[in-house]
Enzyme design. Structure first.
Site, PDB file in Angstrom:
ATOM      1  N   TYR A  13       7.946   5.974  -1.422  1.00  7.86           N
ATOM      2  CA  TYR A  13       6.508   5.638  -1.431  1.00  7.86           C
ATOM      3  C   TYR A  13       5.862   5.991  -0.089  1.00  7.86           C
ATOM      4  O   TYR A  13       4.884   6.738  -0.038  1.00  7.86           O
ATOM      5  CB  TYR A  13       6.315   4.142  -1.726  1.00  7.86           C
ATOM      6  CG  TYR A  13       4.925   3.642  -1.366  1.00  7.86           C
ATOM      7  CD1 TYR A  13       3.797   4.104  -2.043  1.00  7.86           C
ATOM      8  CD2 TYR A  13       4.731   2.720  -0.324  1.00  7.86           C
ATOM      9  CE1 TYR A  13       2.520   3.657  -1.704  1.00  7.86           C
ATOM     10  CE2 TYR A  13       3.462   2.277   0.017  1.00  7.86           C
ATOM     11  CZ  TYR A  13       2.358   2.755  -0.671  1.00  7.86           C
ATOM     12  OH  TYR A  13       1.094   2.324  -0.326  1.00  7.86           O
TER      13      TYR A  13
ATOM     14  N   THR B 238      -1.482   3.641   4.275  1.00 12.21           N
ATOM     15  CA  THR B 238      -0.751   2.402   4.560  1.00 12.21           C
ATOM     16  C   THR B 238      -0.089   2.447   5.934  1.00 12.21           C
ATOM     17  O   THR B 238       0.219   3.539   6.440  1.00 12.21           O
ATOM     18  CB  THR B 238       0.344   2.198   3.472  1.00 12.21           C
ATOM     19  OG1 THR B 238       1.257   1.214   3.910  1.00 12.21           O
ATOM     20  CG2 THR B 238       1.129   3.477   3.217  1.00 12.21           C
ATOM     21  N   ASP B 239       0.188   1.269   6.493  1.00  9.37           N
ATOM     22  CA  ASP B 239       0.947   1.233   7.759  1.00  9.37           C
ATOM     23  C   ASP B 239       2.424   1.547   7.523  1.00  9.37           C
ATOM     24  O   ASP B 239       3.171   1.764   8.477  1.00  9.37           O
ATOM     25  CB  ASP B 239       0.779  -0.126   8.452  1.00  9.37           C
ATOM     26  CG  ASP B 239       1.270  -1.315   7.633  1.00  9.37           C
ATOM     27  OD1 ASP B 239       1.701  -1.123   6.478  1.00  9.37           O
ATOM     28  OD2 ASP B 239       1.214  -2.448   8.158  1.00  9.37           O
ATOM     29  N   GLU B 240       2.841   1.596   6.246  1.00 11.89           N
ATOM     30  CA  GLU B 240       4.258   1.869   5.966  1.00 11.89           C
ATOM     31  C   GLU B 240       4.664   3.278   6.394  1.00 11.89           C
ATOM     32  O   GLU B 240       5.842   3.572   6.541  1.00 11.89           O
ATOM     33  CB  GLU B 240       4.575   1.647   4.477  1.00 11.89           C
ATOM     34  CG  GLU B 240       4.285   0.225   4.057  1.00 11.89           C
ATOM     35  CD  GLU B 240       4.869  -0.149   2.710  1.00 11.89           C
ATOM     36  OE1 GLU B 240       5.874   0.454   2.296  1.00 11.89           O
ATOM     37  OE2 GLU B 240       4.307  -1.059   2.073  1.00 11.89           O
TER      38      GLU B 240
ATOM     39  N   LYS C   5       3.036   8.837   0.946  1.00  7.94           N
ATOM     40  CA  LYS C   5       1.748   8.507   1.572  1.00  7.94           C
ATOM     41  C   LYS C   5       1.620   9.262   2.899  1.00  7.94           C
ATOM     42  O   LYS C   5       0.540   9.731   3.255  1.00  7.94           O
ATOM     43  CB  LYS C   5       1.624   7.005   1.809  1.00  7.94           C
ATOM     44  CG  LYS C   5       1.492   6.159   0.554  1.00  7.94           C
ATOM     45  CD  LYS C   5       0.263   6.467  -0.283  1.00  7.94           C
ATOM     46  CE  LYS C   5      -1.024   6.012   0.339  1.00  7.94           C
ATOM     47  NZ  LYS C   5      -2.172   6.194  -0.599  1.00  7.94           N
TER      48      LYS C   5
END
Ligand code: NAD
Length: 350
Positions: A159, A134-136, A163
């Site tokens: 989260y 993810t870009d998070e 990741k």
């Protein structure tokens, strides 16, 4: 015949990827999915109608089992999507996120290496492990600028931190063992079959049930929305032509504030399912999410230039189609709303 293992294939993005892979009628697709609260048996039932589709219910953290499945299937590609995925749930209970996202990714990498390391040179060279992230992991942007493949990792939530950990493991399996790993960091996905804890389906279903539409803070947080089918296409391209060891950022080029999204959903529902007053009246501003990243936006020029990928879906039309899908597929979401998650607020604990 091409053979694929897809972890998390009973979930949102995994199922969209399965549909794309199965559009090649020769393909064999084996989904490994533990069937957590986020998986939907209806999704699996529909996929099972395809010849070449199989599901194994197993936990990705069980390395011996994963190695056994991969040895049996002998996949050309492992797409690794299984994860705990909801930021708010990671605030309430981070342990499952560390277990599935970090330990589970380790397990999939090790089980894949067990298979890959004994392949003949040609097959080993062609094998791909596609790690979906993810870009998070990059944290938050201000009003300007974009994430790209060189952006520093700076995760904010349990989260995104889990990741980020999984991305580092995946990269190290390439650098240390030479296993052909490709990593995808993508922006927020939308489309059919998304579990109704995420913004878009939650707002659609709350509105249909005349419940409040909870907008975090002032609703000004920005996300870059990517249609799940565009994402699935990007993943297949990474498997076909992605360079081992490389990272590709995938974004929809459709930045919207959360409030704009909610208003757009209300506008479409006003036309599709009119009520006495506009759906907008159901909007309720609630306490912000702790550690809420302000803005995500992706510079997708690398995947555009190297793999000739760009999003095919227009966001306004894609959102309307998504709303229509939920209107037409109550048998998909009704059991989830009744048994798994009724839309209550999550992730307020600090
Ligand atoms: P999802 O929550 O809809 O589905 C996850 C699936 O993984 C479920 O079917 C679940 O049963 C399965 N799963 C969870 N733990 C498991 C375990 N221990 N063993 C086996 N299966 C397990 O998720 P999604 O939104 O489809 O996301 C898929 C991947 O894409 C994730 O890795 C996520 O981090 C990443 N991603 C998602 C988005 C997004 O907008 N949805 C954006 C960027 C990246």
């Amino acid at each position: 015949m091409k053979s694929y293992v897809v972890t998390g294939g009973a979930g949102f993005i995994g199922s969209a990827l399965c549909y794309l892979l199965l559009s090649d009628t020769d393909a064999e697709v084996v989904v490994i999915d533990r069937m957590t609260y986020a998986a939907n048996p209806v999704t699996l039932d529909r996929l099972k109608a395809h010849k070449g589709f199989r599901h194994v219910q197993a936990d990705i953290c069980d390395t011996a089992k994963m190695a056994e499945i991969i040895r049996l299937v002998q996949p050309d590609v492992v797409f690794h999507l299984a994860a705990e995925t909801h930021v708010d749930r990671s605030i309430d209970g981070p342990a499952a996120f560390v277990t599935t996202n970090v330990v589970g990714t380790y397990s999939m990498l090790e089980a894949s290496r067990d298979y890959w390391s004994v392949l003949d040179a040609e097959a080993a060279d062609k094998f791909r492990f596609i790690h979906i992230s993810t870009d998070e992991v990059f944290g938050s942007l201000g009003p300007e600028g974009y994430f790209n493949e060189t952006t520093r990792y700076d995760p904010s939530s349990p989260y995104s931190a889990s990741k980020a950990g999984s991305d580092h493991l995946a990269r190290s399996w390439y650098r240390t063992y030479g296993m052909p790993v490709v990593i995808s960091n993508c922006s927020n996905n939308y489309g059919p079959r998304q579990f109704p804890e995420k913004l878009i389906p939650l707002m659609i279903l709350n509105a249909l049930e005349e419940k409040p539409l909870p907008v975090y803070g002032t609703g000004t947080n920005v996300r870059d929305w990517l249609h799940v089918e565009d994402h699935a296409r990007a993943l297949r391209l990474m498997a076909e032509r992605g360079v081992p060891g490389e990272v590709y950022c995938v974004g929809g080029g459709a930045e919207r504030t959360n409030l704009e999204i909610v208003h757009e959903i209300c506008r479409v529902l006003d036309a599709r399912r009119p009520r006495n007053t506009p759906y907008k009246d159901l909007v309720e501003f609630v306490t912000d999410r702790p550690g809420h990243d302000f803005r995500y936006a992706i510079d997708a020029s690398k995947i555009n230039g190297q793999l000739n990928w760009s999003p095919a879906h227009d966001f306004t039309a894609g959102l309307e189609e998504t709303i229509d899908w939920y209107l037409a597929n109550e048998n998909w979401w009704r059991p989830l709303r009744e048994k798994q998650y009724r839309g209550e607020r999550l992730g307020t604990r600090v």
